[in-house]
Design a protein around this motif. Structure first.
Motif, PDB file in Angstrom:
ATOM      1  N   ARG A 176      40.634  45.826  45.971  1.00 18.88           N
ATOM      2  CA  ARG A 176      40.131  46.141  44.633  1.00 18.88           C
ATOM      3  C   ARG A 176      39.191  45.023  44.188  1.00 18.88           C
ATOM      4  NH1 ARG A 176      45.610  47.760  41.322  1.00 18.88           N
ATOM      5  NH2 ARG A 176      45.966  45.508  41.558  1.00 18.88           N
ATOM      6  N   LEU A 178      37.273  43.390  41.319  1.00 17.93           N
ATOM      7  CA  LEU A 178      37.428  43.376  39.870  1.00 17.93           C
ATOM      8  C   LEU A 178      36.066  43.281  39.180  1.00 17.93           C
ATOM      9  CD1 LEU A 178      40.526  41.032  39.480  1.00 17.93           C
ATOM     10  CD2 LEU A 178      40.456  43.501  39.875  1.00 17.93           C
ATOM     11  N   PRO A 238      41.716  37.725  39.475  1.00 19.48           N
ATOM     12  CA  PRO A 238      43.025  38.294  39.816  1.00 19.48           C
ATOM     13  C   PRO A 238      44.187  37.354  39.521  1.00 19.48           C
ATOM     14  CG  PRO A 238      41.895  37.569  41.790  1.00 19.48           C
ATOM     15  CD  PRO A 238      40.927  37.386  40.669  1.00 19.48           C
ATOM     16  N   TRP A 282      49.636  40.998  39.601  1.00 17.26           N
ATOM     17  CA  TRP A 282      48.963  42.292  39.631  1.00 17.26           C
ATOM     18  C   TRP A 282      49.071  42.962  40.996  1.00 17.26           C
ATOM     19  CZ3 TRP A 282      43.733  40.566  37.025  1.00 17.26           C
ATOM     20  CH2 TRP A 282      43.986  40.246  35.684  1.00 17.26           C
ATOM     21  N   VAL A 283      49.512  42.231  42.012  1.00 17.01           N
ATOM     22  CA  VAL A 283      49.603  42.803  43.359  1.00 17.01           C
ATOM     23  C   VAL A 283      51.020  42.743  43.922  1.00 17.01           C
ATOM     24  CG1 VAL A 283      47.191  42.258  43.881  1.00 17.01           C
ATOM     25  CG2 VAL A 283      48.974  40.605  44.464  1.00 17.01           C
ATOM     26  N   TYR A 333      47.700  45.697  47.955  1.00 18.57           N
ATOM     27  CA  TYR A 333      46.409  45.391  47.344  1.00 18.57           C
ATOM     28  C   TYR A 333      45.965  43.956  47.613  1.00 18.57           C
ATOM     29  CZ  TYR A 333      46.695  49.721  44.627  1.00 18.57           C
ATOM     30  OH  TYR A 333      46.774  51.030  44.260  1.00 18.57           O
ATOM     31  N   CYS A 334      44.674  43.818  47.816  1.00 20.83           N
ATOM     32  CA  CYS A 334      44.015  42.514  47.741  1.00 20.83           C
ATOM     33  C   CYS A 334      43.011  42.624  46.615  1.00 20.83           C
ATOM     34  CB  CYS A 334      43.311  42.161  49.046  1.00 20.83           C
ATOM     35  SG  CYS A 334      42.339  40.626  48.953  1.00 20.83           S
ATOM     36  N   ASP A 335      43.210  41.861  45.552  1.00 17.68           N
ATOM     37  CA  ASP A 335      42.283  41.853  44.423  1.00 17.68           C
ATOM     38  C   ASP A 335      41.302  40.700  44.581  1.00 17.68           C
ATOM     39  OD1 ASP A 335      43.668  43.977  43.426  1.00 17.68           O
ATOM     40  OD2 ASP A 335      44.436  42.959  41.642  1.00 17.68           O
ATOM     41  N   SER A 344      40.710  35.482  45.516  1.00 18.19           N
ATOM     42  CA  SER A 344      41.412  36.647  46.053  1.00 18.19           C
ATOM     43  C   SER A 344      42.909  36.455  45.889  1.00 18.19           C
ATOM     44  CB  SER A 344      41.079  36.874  47.530  1.00 18.19           C
ATOM     45  OG  SER A 344      41.619  35.840  48.323  1.00 18.19           O
ATOM     46  N   CYS A 345      43.614  37.568  45.822  1.00 26.22           N
ATOM     47  CA  CYS A 345      45.031  37.526  45.505  1.00 26.22           C
ATOM     48  C   CYS A 345      45.763  38.606  46.304  1.00 26.22           C
ATOM     49  CB  CYS A 345      45.194  37.785  44.010  1.00 26.22           C
ATOM     50  SG  CYS A 345      46.720  37.186  43.343  1.00 26.22           S
TER      51      CYS A 345
END
Length: 350
Positions: A278, A280, A286, A290-291, A296-298, A314-315
């Protein structure tokens, strides 16, 4: 269609039990065997009481015998330490079982580099070219139909997704990259160690393995593939007092001037069709929460005008996206299923 029988080898670690959580609800994979040398003979619920009176919890833990696994299973996830995984993988492959290896044994393509960083010789260098590197967004076609997949490390997953698109496109200067990564304590594994005891990590924050972390050669290898030449970077991992999650902050110089809006749009295009990345909106960064519990990798980014650096953040959840969830996504591709199958979980909140 009959389900694919799967084994989790090394079920009593954090990545092993995360695999159990995911596979228990998977529509195409049937959890058929769970193994552990230390807990063989026990019911899984006796090791993990949160599984009490569930189908998974009632399963008997067995020793990791390749011939026993191969009698019933077409797929094996190896959630065991490096050095041990390569022997199991070689035996299972000979018996016709597809393997997803969560250790480092098949990630690094050069056997001498592996031996240098992991202090043990590689016994099966002939298998290294066969192993697909299991980052679906980068190597999906190679993973499809593969018999052996090397699941990426947790830190490299967060970093490669953040930087490889920019390197491929030429947005990022390959000579000036600083990677500052922070991980929850589950990344150190479940075995009792003084450095990860509650009193040692709570209310504290530390860097570790500076300039010598074992994920360095893995990132080195994949950056070179993305750019075509050697990429110079500094990698600084840190331990934070939380259970799950990795946040990587990458400081880079741009090799050509482009606004953040253009780079973000390129990243969106690059990851089009990748359900688990995702990008942003501009100005939004991120957070690990949220993950949590997801694939997900934000990714977010900002431009520091004062230093003229692009900062890419990245998160991921280190246990799901950084290990077990990614292993299941790879297994999906190995059997020509949809990458998302069984991995549609929304993040846990709070």
């Amino acid at each position: 269609m009959n389900k694919i029988n799967a084994a989790v080898v090394g079920v009593t670690g954090y990545t092993g039990i995360e695999l159990v959580r995911i596979l228990s609800a998977h529509p195409k994979f049937e959890l058929s065997a769970v193994t552990s040398r230390t807990s063989a003979g026990m019911a899984l619920q006796d090791v993990f009481p949160h599984l009490y009176n569930t189908p998974a919890g009632l399963m008997a833990v067995t020793i990791p015998d390749p011939e026993f696994i191969a009698r019933d299973c077409q797929l094996a996830f190896l959630a065991v330490p490096h050095g041990k995984a390569m022997d199991l993988a070689a035996s299972l492959l000979k018996l016709g079982v597809k393997v997803v290896d969560l250790s480092a044994d098949f990630r690094i393509k050069d056997a001498e580099t592996y031996s240098k960083w992991y202090n043990t010789p590689h016994k099966y260098p002939e298998l290294l070219p066969e192993a697909a590197y299991g980052l679906p967004e980068m190597y999906g076609p190679m993973i499809h139909g593969a018999n052996l997949v090397a699941n990426p490390g947790c830190y490299p997953t967060s970093v490669l997704l953040a930087l490889c698109p920019g390197l491929k496109k030429g947005y990022i200067d390959r000579f000036d990259i600083i990677i500052d990564s922070k991980s929850g304590t589950s990344g150190a594994g479940r075995a009792a160690k003084t450095g990860t005891l509650y009193c040692e990590v709570t209310d504290s924050f530390k860097a570790y393995s500076l300039a010598c972390h074992r994920h360095t050669p893995e990132m080195d290898q994949e950056f070179a593939k993305a750019y075509g030449l050697e990429v110079v970077f500094s990698f600084s991992p840190h331990l934070v007092p939380m259970s799950r999650g990795i946040l990587s902050t990458c400081y880079v110089k741009r090799s050509r001037i482009a606004p953040v809006s253009e780079i973000l749009q390129f990243y969106k295009t690059f990851f089009r069709g990748s359900p688990h990345v995702r990008i942003l909106p501009e100005g939004k960064l991120p957070e690990t929460r949220w993950v949590r519990g997801t694939m997900y990798c934000d990714i977010g980014m900002v431009h520091d005008k004062r230093s003229d650096r692009l900062i890419i953040v990245s998160c991921i959840d280190n246990l799901c996206r950084g290990a077990s969830g990614q292993a299941v996504a790879n297994a999906n591709l190995m059997f020509n299923f949809d990458e998302e199958l069984g991995l549609e979980q929304l993040p846990l909140m709070p």
